[in-house]
Design a protein around this motif. Structure first.
Motif, PDB file in Angstrom:
ATOM      1  N   ILE A 282       0.879  -1.170   0.000  1.00 42.65           N
ATOM      2  CA  ILE A 282       0.000   0.000   0.000  1.00 42.65           C
ATOM      3  C   ILE A 282       0.913   1.215   0.000  1.00 42.65           C
ATOM      4  CG2 ILE A 282      -1.840   1.234   1.201  1.00 42.65           C
ATOM      5  CD1 ILE A 282      -2.409  -1.410   2.713  1.00 42.65           C
ATOM      6  N   GLU A 283       0.863   2.015  -1.053  1.00 44.44           N
ATOM      7  CA  GLU A 283       1.683   3.227  -1.149  1.00 44.44           C
ATOM      8  C   GLU A 283       0.811   4.438  -0.879  1.00 44.44           C
ATOM      9  OE1 GLU A 283       4.537   3.693  -4.349  1.00 44.44           O
ATOM     10  OE2 GLU A 283       4.167   1.616  -4.946  1.00 44.44           O
ATOM     11  N   LEU A 284       1.258   5.284   0.042  1.00 45.61           N
ATOM     12  CA  LEU A 284       0.526   6.501   0.370  1.00 45.61           C
ATOM     13  C   LEU A 284       1.482   7.692   0.364  1.00 45.61           C
ATOM     14  CD1 LEU A 284      -1.588   5.279   3.442  1.00 45.61           C
ATOM     15  CD2 LEU A 284      -2.362   5.485   1.074  1.00 45.61           C
ATOM     16  N   ALA A 285       0.951   8.849  -0.004  1.00 46.31           N
ATOM     17  CA  ALA A 285       1.702  10.096   0.102  1.00 46.31           C
ATOM     18  C   ALA A 285       0.757  11.148   0.660  1.00 46.31           C
ATOM     19  CB  ALA A 285       2.246  10.523  -1.262  1.00 46.31           C
ATOM     20  N   PHE A 286       1.244  11.933   1.618  1.00 42.84           N
ATOM     21  CA  PHE A 286       0.414  12.916   2.305  1.00 42.84           C
ATOM     22  C   PHE A 286       0.849  14.325   1.944  1.00 42.84           C
ATOM     23  CE2 PHE A 286       0.245   9.038   4.685  1.00 42.84           C
ATOM     24  CZ  PHE A 286      -1.065   8.947   5.114  1.00 42.84           C
TER      25      PHE A 286
END
Length: 428
Positions: A282-286
């Motif tokens: 799961i790749e996330l960027a904030f």
């Protein structure tokens, strides 16, 4: 109650139905041209991801006739009709593959759109659609009043799109797509044929000539074997599909509970679901939230507690990546105005403190073979006067210390490469 379910009510004369079946099976002349045009239209629809165009191609396709003919021939033990039906089905399949292969080979757009991807992983639901769609189609064929089910059957059973997708797989060398699409096409053909066989038996169409019990048993056993061969892998693929949907639901719940409900703005999300034996990510960027290595490890532990086993969380925190993603979301109106200032500040910082350093080490090492690493940045300098200066700085490592001449040469090369007036360089 018998009147409600009696298929003999409104039935066309059997001789007329069989005459129509024999005439529609013939695959030459106009039928070949219609099929080729329908295949081309469907290929264009898949290529540009247009559902409406794909549906239009399905409506004009003559592919279903030889499949229905095969079902009639099996039920009536008319093996001459069976040979003719299978021959014409093979010809139509090869024509479809050839036309779609030529189109996708010539098309400049090779990316697999959602319309193509949806035809590469058949499962048990496709079996149900093909079977019950085939039932409706055959019932309509045997009626005096054909009514309006035929167009719906053409759309539901979807023979054309998987055949075109198989052609796409051949043209692009993606044999996983080719195999998956061809399997879906085979599922549709087989279960339309089986549905036809059952309805013809229920309507008691007469057998052609004398049929002994042994031959009838062989036909039934053959149909049973083919049915099992199609259903078993379909059930397996359906299981995988359900597992993937459950995984996506858990990911959605995790992201909502842990981040979105707490006010964190996610600008990038990508989920990679593979087989259970393969690590999923799961790749996330904030937009405005930073994580330490310890916090990321804690989040990965939460995944296990939520049942997301064999899954790794990756937090993308690179400034250049975030700025690029945020800019794209602004262009697509995917981020509200409340975050516009944060994104603007992020882009400004990226422009102020970073360089375009593509191939920097590769080019530098060709000039200085002893170079082992090099990095550049814009350094903010604070002074007593409270004024702030930003100067370019470079750091390098080498197998042996650079001479003053080499260091000066590297400095001048970096100035030209990075298009700056001056740069300070230091050996690590």
């Amino acid at each position: 109650m018998n009147n409600y379910f009696n298929l003999q009510i409104g039935e066309e004369e059997k001789e007329k139905v069989l005459t129509n079946i024999h005439s529609s099976i013939a695959f030459s002349g106009a039928n070949v041209w219609i099929l080729a045009c329908a295949i081309l239209i469907a290929s264009v629809g898949l290529n540009v991801n247009s559902t409406a165009v794909v549906i239009g191609a399905m409506l004009i396709s003559p592919l279903m006739a030889p499949i229905v003919g095969a079902g009639f021939s099996l039920a009536m033990f008319d093996f001459a009709l069976l040979r003719k039906s299978l021959k014409n089905l093979l010809i139509s399949t090869l024509v479809g593959l050839l036309v779609s292969f030529i189109y996708f080979s010539l098309s400049p757009f090779k990316e697999a759109q959602s319309e193509i991807l949806s035809r590469t992983s058949p499962n048990i639901y496709d079996v149900l659609i093909a079977f019950f769609g085939g039932l409706v189609g055959v019932i309509a064929v045997t009626r005096v009043e054909k009514g309006n089910p035929i167009p719906g059957v053409a759309i539901a059973t979807a023979l054309m799109p998987p055949l075109c997708t198989a052609g796409y797989g051949l043209a692009t060398g993606n044999f996983a797509f080719f195999g998956g699409a061809l399997f879906l096409y085979a599922i549709n053909c087989v279960f339309i044929c089986i549905a036809t066989y059952l309805i013809v038996k229920v309507l008691k169409y007469p057998a052609v000539g004398f049929v002994d019990e042994k031959r009838e048993k062989n036909v039934r056993n053959g149909i049973t074997a083919i049915t099992i061969l199609m259903i078993v892998p379909s059930v397996f693929f359906a299981y995988q599909f359900i597992q993937q949907q459950r995984f996506q639901e858990k990911v959605k719940l995790y992201v909502q509970q842990e981040f979105e409900s707490k006010g964190s703005t996610i600008v990038y999300q990508k989920t990679n679901y593979a087989s259970p034996a393969t690590l999923r990510t799961i790749e996330l960027a904030f937009l405005n939230k930073k994580f330490t290595a310890k916090q990321i490890e804690e989040e990965n532990q939460k995944l296990k507690r939520l049942g997301l086993l064999n899954t790794k969380l990756i937090i993308r925190q690179d400034s250049t990546f975030l700025a690029d993603v945020s800019s794209k979301k602004i262009a697509n109106n995917e981020i509200d105005n409340s975050n516009a200032k944060l994104i603007s500040d992020l882009n400004s910082k990226v422009e102020r403190y970073s360089f375009q350093t593509e191939n920097l080490y590769k080019e530098a090492s060709s000039i200085f073979p002893e170079l082992t690493s090099i990095s550049v940045a814009k350094q903010e300098i604070f002074s007593k006067t409270d004024s702030t200066n930003v100067i370019p700085v470079g750091f390098y490592q080498s197998e042996k210390p650079f001479t003053k001449d080499n260091q000066e040469t590297l400095r001048k090369w970096l100035e030209a490469k990075l298009k700056v007036d001056t740069i300070e360089i230091y050996q690590r």
